[in-house]
Structures are given as structure tokens and as C-alpha cells.
Design an enzyme around this catalytic site. Structure first.
Site, PDB file in Angstrom:
ATOM      1  N   GLU A 132       6.502  -3.478   3.159  1.00  0.00           N
ATOM      2  CA  GLU A 132       6.809  -3.514   1.887  1.00  0.00           C
ATOM      3  C   GLU A 132       8.332  -4.022   1.449  1.00  0.00           C
ATOM      4  OE1 GLU A 132       5.453   0.083   0.197  1.00  0.00           O
ATOM      5  OE2 GLU A 132       3.626  -0.321   1.018  1.00  0.00           O
ATOM      6  N   GLU A 146      -4.867  -1.633   5.644  1.00  0.00           N
ATOM      7  CA  GLU A 146      -4.933  -0.448   4.833  1.00  0.00           C
ATOM      8  C   GLU A 146      -6.303  -0.887   3.725  1.00  0.00           C
ATOM      9  OE1 GLU A 146      -1.323   0.669   3.119  1.00  0.00           O
ATOM     10  OE2 GLU A 146       0.038   0.088   5.073  1.00  0.00           O
TER      11      GLU A 146
HETATM   12  O1  9MR Z   1      -1.573   7.377   2.597  1.00  0.00           O
HETATM   13  C1  9MR Z   1      -0.332   7.600   2.424  1.00  0.00           C
HETATM   14  C2  9MR Z   1       0.016   8.714   1.629  1.00  0.00           C
HETATM   15  O2  9MR Z   1      -0.680   9.872   2.068  1.00  0.00           O
HETATM   16  C3  9MR Z   1       1.545   8.955   1.325  1.00  0.00           C
HETATM   17  O3  9MR Z   1       1.505  10.023   0.496  1.00  0.00           O
HETATM   18  C4  9MR Z   1       1.984   7.961   0.967  1.00  0.00           C
HETATM   19  C5  9MR Z   1       3.568   8.085   0.492  1.00  0.00           C
HETATM   20  O4  9MR Z   1       4.146   6.868   0.247  1.00  0.00           O
HETATM   21  O5  9MR Z   1       1.768   6.684   1.859  1.00  0.00           O
HETATM   22  C6  9MR Z   1       0.238   6.245   1.954  1.00  0.00           C
HETATM   23  O6  9MR Z   1       0.279   5.376   2.633  1.00  0.00           O
HETATM   24  C7  9MR Z   1       0.705   3.979   2.416  1.00  0.00           C
HETATM   25  C8  9MR Z   1       1.215   3.252   3.472  1.00  0.00           C
HETATM   26  O7  9MR Z   1       1.941   4.030   4.307  1.00  0.00           O
HETATM   27  C9  9MR Z   1       2.076   1.796   2.866  1.00  0.00           C
HETATM   28  N1  9MR Z   1       1.086   1.235   2.077  1.00  0.00           N
HETATM   29  C10 9MR Z   1       0.584   2.056   0.852  1.00  0.00           C
HETATM   30  C11 9MR Z   1       0.022   3.165   1.118  1.00  0.00           C
HETATM   31  C12 9MR Z   1      -0.371   3.826   0.209  1.00  0.00           C
HETATM   32  O8  9MR Z   1       0.605   4.416  -0.828  1.00  0.00           O
END
Ligand code: 9MR
Length: 481
Positions: free
Chosen positions: A152, A263
């Protein structure tokens, strides 16, 4: 006699083949891996383990391998959670997608600033980054086959002219774009065999996908060891359009040989992307919303299968709605909150490869049951039906007619504001009742006549039968029987 033995043998063999098509990973074995993001509960609970092992052949740690959880303080590593997931994968012979080495979120601020909050020098930041990246890549290189090296780093839309195309993170402020290159170099040094990805969301939005492409192109031109692009694919039932997904994949494949969906989830409202402020969803889900979701999944996988040469893994972000980062009420995955497959799961799994290359003949004619002068609905010589509905302000239009209990045919908005769509395959010959569902409301199609059936008035369409002529009324001479 020989012949008989052979025929006896073929039955159990073919049964084996059918039985082995158990999970999504089996259904897609000729296309790409099917992955899943897991938390620690998913790999500890026997029932959840069953689902994971039956369905998936690539695993991502949802949070456990991120910078903050693995190195909360400089030099103090915490491998407990990551080890649990890695050991589960080692024990079951599943390779992992590593996620993620460098990200502006879920990262200890020690990585880029001092105790007073001042940004570190570039040299100090690079030393921290190198130490972190190489520690984790080395630790898991036996089980991780690819890494989301940087996550990102591209700016969200809109980006105004003259503004940077990259996110203004502390890392970017210290080192500009170069920090991304360095992250890839450090990872490559630690494991030259791992495939290295740049990963981002809103990956099919035209403007952002162009910026992602631009970044990766510059990296390639500079000789940075990058192998692939990760499309996070946090989508929704209304978008992106399949043309946008198709265009993005085509664009990315001009610069990398590997594309992963990293994802995937499809929520039932209009939010998309990876941001943590999102619509929390709704208490109940209607059938028409399930149809939209199923259709979005089905159409997406169709596009992905078409690009199997460049796509080598499609990962769902979480096992079931219960685990989803979006919460149960966004209803985003193929398994419900009780880990039961939804109807959309079956539709994604039981695709017909022959239909992927089906050619639709463009000899559509107005259905013979249309109201006078109406062009739509139309039918073609193969039995496909095509619909067009004027509803410029609607957000969804579904025709109840479709194939195999799919809930119907989802129409898409054309440039003139009308909604159009064609059935996914030829319909049974003869008369069909149908209706439209527009944003949840049920209507008849103004293009065709109404017919009374099953205690209600419905629209009707006729798919001409190939032997229609045989049954048609004919003028025959009178005579004796
Ligand atoms: O699924 C993840 C969630 O449990 C966390 O709280 C969050 C924190 O930013 O990150 C989520 O996963 C992210 C992923 O690592 C990167 N792309 C976006 C995802 C959803 O926020």
C-alpha cells in the site's frame, strides 16, 4: 474377459477423480492456487482446520507476520504467533504467502522515528529495515514461497496533478520512492528464491492501477528484483466492473509475470479497499443481494481463469464471515459465520470450463412475446436471452431468469444509463416467466407482455424451440382419417 475387467476398473477410477475434486483448490488445480488468510484460531480448532485443509493450498498469516507483531520494539522479536501458523503449514505441507515486510500500518514507529518523534536519517531507517526484513525472511524461507514486500505505498485517488503518486508515509518522507527499492533488495538478498510482490488495494480502479503500474515499471527499469503484483481485491457486489478487473490484469501483465489476488472479499455494500473505516454492514441479507454477490464472484473467477497464464494464486482474506476483518454483517466470503459454504461457493467451484470459451452468436431478435414495437428482451439462435432495462438511477437490476438456480441474470449499466445483460448460457426452449428486481423492488419488464401464472402476473419470454415448426398451426387440406 480382458475387456470386462477393464470396464470394471474404470468405474472406481473415475469415481476417485470426482471425489478428489473436494475443495476449491481441487476445482482450480489447472488454473491457480486458492489461498486463505488465517488467524491463530483457524489453525487450532479442529473444525476450522478441516475447512482450511480441504479448500486451500496457499496460506497467508492475516496479521502474525507483519512488522509490528514480529518486531514490536527494535531488536526484540516476537515469533510466537507467526511460528504457530508457519508450523501448521510445515506440518501440512502447505507453502505460505508472506505478508508483509514493509507497510505504513501495523509497524513499530521505532522503524522510522526516534523517541522524540523525529524522523530517522535515511541510513538509520535503512539499517532498521534491512535488519527486520532479513530476520523474518530468513526465519521462514523454508515455508514462504513469496512475500508482499511492500504494501500500500501508492497514493489513493484522487491524486491532483503535480502531487506525488505515492503515499506520503513517514518512510516516503525519509527516503522517497527509494525505500521501496531497498526493501525488495534486502528481501532478495535474504532469499533469492522467493517471489517478491508489490501489494495494494483499489487495484482495479483505473487511475490507481495506472499509478501501481507506473511504480512497478520504474522499479523494473531500475533493475529492482520484483516478480509480481498483488491485487488485494477488497471488492463489493457493485464494483469494480469486470472490464476494470480485466483491464488492470492486462496492464499489470505487461510489466510482471506473476499476479496474485491476495486479499479477496466481496462485501454487500458500496465500500471497497483496505481502509479501516468502512460500512459495518447490515443485520440481514436479502436473496437479491446474495444473487449480486454470487454473480460478482462468478464473473470475477471467470475473468481470472481467462488469465491463468499470469495469475498463479487467488487468496481469500479470511476463512469465513465470522473471521472477516469486515465483520459478519458485511457477509463478504464464501463461507458463512458457521463455516458452511454459501451457494456462491458452489457457483465458484462448479464452473463449466467449456462455457468459458463459449461464443455467443450475435443474431439476437426481439422475443415474439414483446409488447408491440419493443426491441428487448431478445433471444438468439442458441437460446441465449438478452435484456435491456431503462433505470438510470438504479444501483442494481437482476432478471430472475438464469441458469441452474443461480438466482438470475445480473444486468450491468451501459454508457447510456440503461442496464443490459445476457444469460450465462442457452435457456431451455419454450416459455419462461420472469420478473425484474431493481434495488430490491420487484417489477415486470415493460418490454414484454404480462402473463398470469403461479398466482401472480409475470413477464414472459419465448425461447424458440428448434422443432417449433413441427407443432406450429398449419393449413392442411381436409381429408379422411
Ligand atoms: O485483516 C487485518 C486486520 O485484522 C487488521 O486489524 C488490519 C490492520 O490494519 O489489517 C487487516 O489486513 C489488512 C492487510 O494486512 C492489508 N490490506 C488491508 C487489510 C484489511 O485492512
Amino acid at each position: 474377459m480382458k475387456k470386462r475387467i477393464l470396464s470394471v476398473l474404470t468405474v472406481p477410477l473415475s469415481m476417485c477423480a470426482a471425489m478428489s475434486a473436494q475443495g476449491l483448490k481441487d476445482a482450480y488445480k489447472d488454473y491457480f492456487k486458492i489461498g486463505v488468510a488465517v488467524n491463530n484460531r483457524n489453525v487450532a480448532d479442529p473444525d476450522q482446520i478441516k475447512v482450511v485443509l480441504r479448500e486451500f493450498n496457499s496460506i497467508t498469516a492475516e496479521n502474525a507476520m507483519k512488522p509490528q507483531p514480529t518486531e514490536p520494539k527494535k531488536g526484540e522479536f516476537n515469533w510466537e504467533d507467526a511460528d504457530k501458523i508457519a508450523d501448521f503449514c510445515r506440518a501440512n505441507g502447505i507453502k505460505m504467502r508472506g505478508h508483509t515486510l514493509m507497510w505504513h500500518s501495523q509497524i513499530g514507529s521505532w522503524m522510522y522515528q526516534d523517541e522524540k518523534g523525529n524522523l530517522l536519517s535515511k541510513e538509520e531507517f535503512y539499517a532498521n529495515m534491512k535488519h527486520h526484513i532479513q530476520a523474518i525472511v530468513n526465519r521462514y524461507k523454508d515455508v514462504v514461497y513469496c512475500w508482499d514486500v511492500v504494501n500500500e505505498a501508492v497514493a489513493d485517488s484522487p491524486v491532483y496533478p503535480g502531487r506525488p503518486e505515492l503515499r506520503n508515509s513517514p518512510m516516503y518522507q525519509i527516503a522517497g520512492e527509494e525505500f521501496i527499492y531497498k526493501a525488495f533488495e534486502y528481501a532478495h538478498e535474504a532469499d533469492p528464491d522467493a517471489l517478491l510482490f508489490y501489494n495494494d488495494y483499489n487495484d482495479a480502479e483505473p487511475a490507481k492501477s495506472q499509478r501501481i503500474y507506473n511504480l512497478v515499471k520504474r522499479m523494473k527499469d531500475a533493475g529492482v528484483p520484483i516478480d509480481g503484483i498483488g491485487m488485494q481485491a477488497h471488492y463489493n457486489v457493485y464494483g469494480p466492473t469486470m472490464k476494470e478487473v480485466d483491464d488492470a490484469i492486462k496492464l499489470y501483465s505487461t510489466v510482471v509475470d506473476h499476479i496474485h489476488l491476495t486479499e479477496l472479499d466481496i462485501r454487500i455494500n458500496e465500500d471497497m479497499g483496505g481502509g479501516l473505516r468502512f460500512n459495518q454492514g447490515q443485520a440481514t441479507v436479502s436473496d437479491w443481494e446474495r444473487t449480486l454477490q454470487q454473480d460478482q464472484y462468478v464473473q470475477l473467477f471467470k475473468v481470472l481463469r481467462k488469465h491463468k497464464d499470469v495469475i498463479d494464486c487467488v487468496t481469500f482474506w479470511n476463512v469465513s464471515d465470522k473471521d472477516s476483518w469486515l465483520g459478519v454483517r458485511n457477509y463478504p466470503l464464501l463461507f458463512d459465520e458457521n463455516y458452511k459454504p454459501k451457494q456462491a461457493y458452489n457457483a465458484v467451484k462448479n464452473f463449466d470450463p467449456k462455457m468459458d470459451n463459449a461464443v455467443i452468436l450475435e443474431d439476437f431478435k426481439p422475443s415474439e412475446l414483446n409488447q408491440p414495437g419493443q426491441e428487448y428482451p431478445m433471444v438468439n439462435s442458441q437460446g441465449y436471452a438478452r435484456f435491456k432495462v431503462n433505470a438510470p438511477k438504479a444501483t442494481s437490476v437482476i432478471v430472475s431468469l438464469g441458469l441452474g438456480g443461480s438466482g438470475g441474470t445480473v444486468l450491468h449499466k451501459a454508457e447510456d444509463g440503461s442496464w443490459m445483460g445476457t444469460t450465462d448460457g442457452p435457456m431451455d426452449e419454450g416459455f419462461h416467466y420472469y420478473h425484474l428486481t431493481i434495488d430490491g423492488g420487484v417489477f415486470n419488464d415493460p418490454g414484454t407482455n404480462n402473463y398470469y401464472g403461479s398466482t401472480r402476473w409475470e413477464s414472459g419470454i419465448e425461447i424458440p424451440a428448434h422443432d417449433a415448426d413441427f407443432y406450429a398451426m398449419k393449413n392442411v387440406p381436409h381429408g379422411n382419417v
